[in-house]
Design a protein around this motif. Structure first.
Motif, PDB file in Angstrom:
ATOM      1  N   THR A 195      27.520  13.412 -12.898  1.00 43.54           N
ATOM      2  CA  THR A 195      27.406  14.538 -11.970  1.00 43.54           C
ATOM      3  C   THR A 195      28.568  15.507 -12.118  1.00 43.54           C
ATOM      4  O   THR A 195      28.404  16.722 -12.007  1.00 43.54           O
ATOM      5  CB  THR A 195      27.342  14.026 -10.530  1.00 43.54           C
ATOM      6  OG1 THR A 195      28.370  13.048 -10.318  1.00 43.54           O
ATOM      7  CG2 THR A 195      25.994  13.392 -10.226  1.00 43.54           C
ATOM      8  N   GLY A 254      21.299  16.370  -1.425  1.00 44.34           N
ATOM      9  CA  GLY A 254      20.318  17.303  -1.979  1.00 44.34           C
ATOM     10  C   GLY A 254      20.778  18.741  -2.005  1.00 44.34           C
ATOM     11  O   GLY A 254      20.246  19.551  -2.756  1.00 44.34           O
ATOM     12  N   PRO A 258      19.907  17.750  -7.561  1.00 42.31           N
ATOM     13  CA  PRO A 258      18.460  17.559  -7.465  1.00 42.31           C
ATOM     14  C   PRO A 258      18.115  16.078  -7.382  1.00 42.31           C
ATOM     15  O   PRO A 258      18.895  15.223  -7.826  1.00 42.31           O
ATOM     16  CB  PRO A 258      17.943  18.193  -8.766  1.00 42.31           C
ATOM     17  CG  PRO A 258      19.089  18.054  -9.728  1.00 42.31           C
ATOM     18  CD  PRO A 258      20.338  18.195  -8.899  1.00 42.31           C
ATOM     19  N   ASP A 259      16.943  15.777  -6.836  1.00 43.07           N
ATOM     20  CA  ASP A 259      16.438  14.404  -6.761  1.00 43.07           C
ATOM     21  C   ASP A 259      17.454  13.484  -6.091  1.00 43.07           C
ATOM     22  O   ASP A 259      17.881  12.466  -6.643  1.00 43.07           O
ATOM     23  CB  ASP A 259      16.097  13.896  -8.169  1.00 43.07           C
ATOM     24  CG  ASP A 259      15.264  12.625  -8.145  1.00 43.07           C
ATOM     25  OD1 ASP A 259      14.741  12.282  -7.072  1.00 43.07           O
ATOM     26  OD2 ASP A 259      15.171  11.971  -9.188  1.00 43.07           O
TER      27      ASP A 259
END
Length: 271
Positions: A195, A254, A258-259
């Motif tokens: 991330t 979120g 994403p997801d």
């Protein structure tokens, strides 16, 4: 005449003081937040913790901590620390906990933990035209990491972790410096949370290629000192589970990734 001028001046001053005093009296003072303070030690690690455009701390972990500790009846102060000193700072009581994309795996006995509250993949990234395709291709290459992170630990002990033996491991205090080392060719690869790498690429408009094979998938947690007997980690763990259950955690994550739900599968094995 002079006496009249002095009297006039005194009258003006008296009126001014009266007006100012009236303003102070009429303006209600803001209630001070009397809740006990929790000092959270963080590092600059987008999208988990960083300084936003308004000059205030923001990010996934900042919002999660504010919500969770708020439910517990605390107000939060975020203190940016030298990440290498985190254990000493929490044990001395200068900070109450460490919360900044902090990997629990392999450190279970070093702290009192709340979590895992979220999963993260530790990965390796290279330049798009690199001939490194798999982790095995890292053998006899140069890798840049942030000091005292899980990737550093893995590559410092390749015989235990099973990763290839490098030609050189470059450990830097500042996480953001590892990426220029890669871009300028001082390192063949970097290793960090997936991330974080994706966030850096988005923020700075650079392009790296993340290897398909992760180093490992880890659980993230909030760490308290072993000598901290307040039981905060147990209460925080309960509140974080509550936030996963009521959808608050997914809503916060979120907003940055994403997801979001795939990062919340913390009941599965994070090996």
């Amino acid at each position: 005449m002079r006496r009249k001028k002095r009297l006039g001046l005194l009258l003006v001053l008296a009126l001014a003081v009266g007006v100012l005093s009236g303003c102070a009296t009429e303006t209600p003072e803001q209630d001070e937040d009397a809740r006990p303070l929790i000092v959270v030690g963080v590092d600059s690690y987008p999208p988990y913790t960083y300084i936003g455009a308004d000059g205030l701390p923001t990010g996934i972990d900042v919002e999660l901590a504010a919500e969770a500790f708020g439910r517990m009846g605390y107000r939060v102060e975020y203190r940016f620390i030298d990440w290498a000193d985190k254990k000493e700072l929490v044990e001395s009581g200068e900070i109450d906990c460490i919360w900044c994309s902090f990997t629990m795996d392999g450190r279970e006995e070093d702290y009192r933990w709340a979590g895992p509250y979220m999963l993260s993949r530790q990965v390796v990234a290279v330049m798009p035209d690199s001939d490194i395709e798999t982790l095995a291709d890292l053998a006899d290459r140069t890798l840049a990491v942030q000091a005292t992170t899980k990737p550093e630990e893995l590559f410092l002990h390749p015989e235990e972790s099973g990763v290839p033996e490098l030609r050189a491991l470059i450990s830097l205090q500042n996480r953001e410096l590892i990426y220029p080392f890669l871009s300028k060719g001082y390192a063949d690869a970097v290793a960090a949370h997936e991330t974080s790498i994706l966030q850096y690429m988005a923020d700075y408009g650079v392009n790296y290629r993340i290897l398909d094979e992760p180093l490992l998938t880890v659980g993230l947690g909030a760490a308290f000192a072993k000598n901290d007997t307040r039981g905060l980690e147990q209460e925080l763990d309960r509140v974080l589970a509550e936030m996963r259950g009521d959808g608050t955690a997914a809503e916060i994550i979120g907003a940055y990734l994403p997801d979001a739900e795939r990062y919340l599968e913390v009941d599965a094995d994070a090996d």
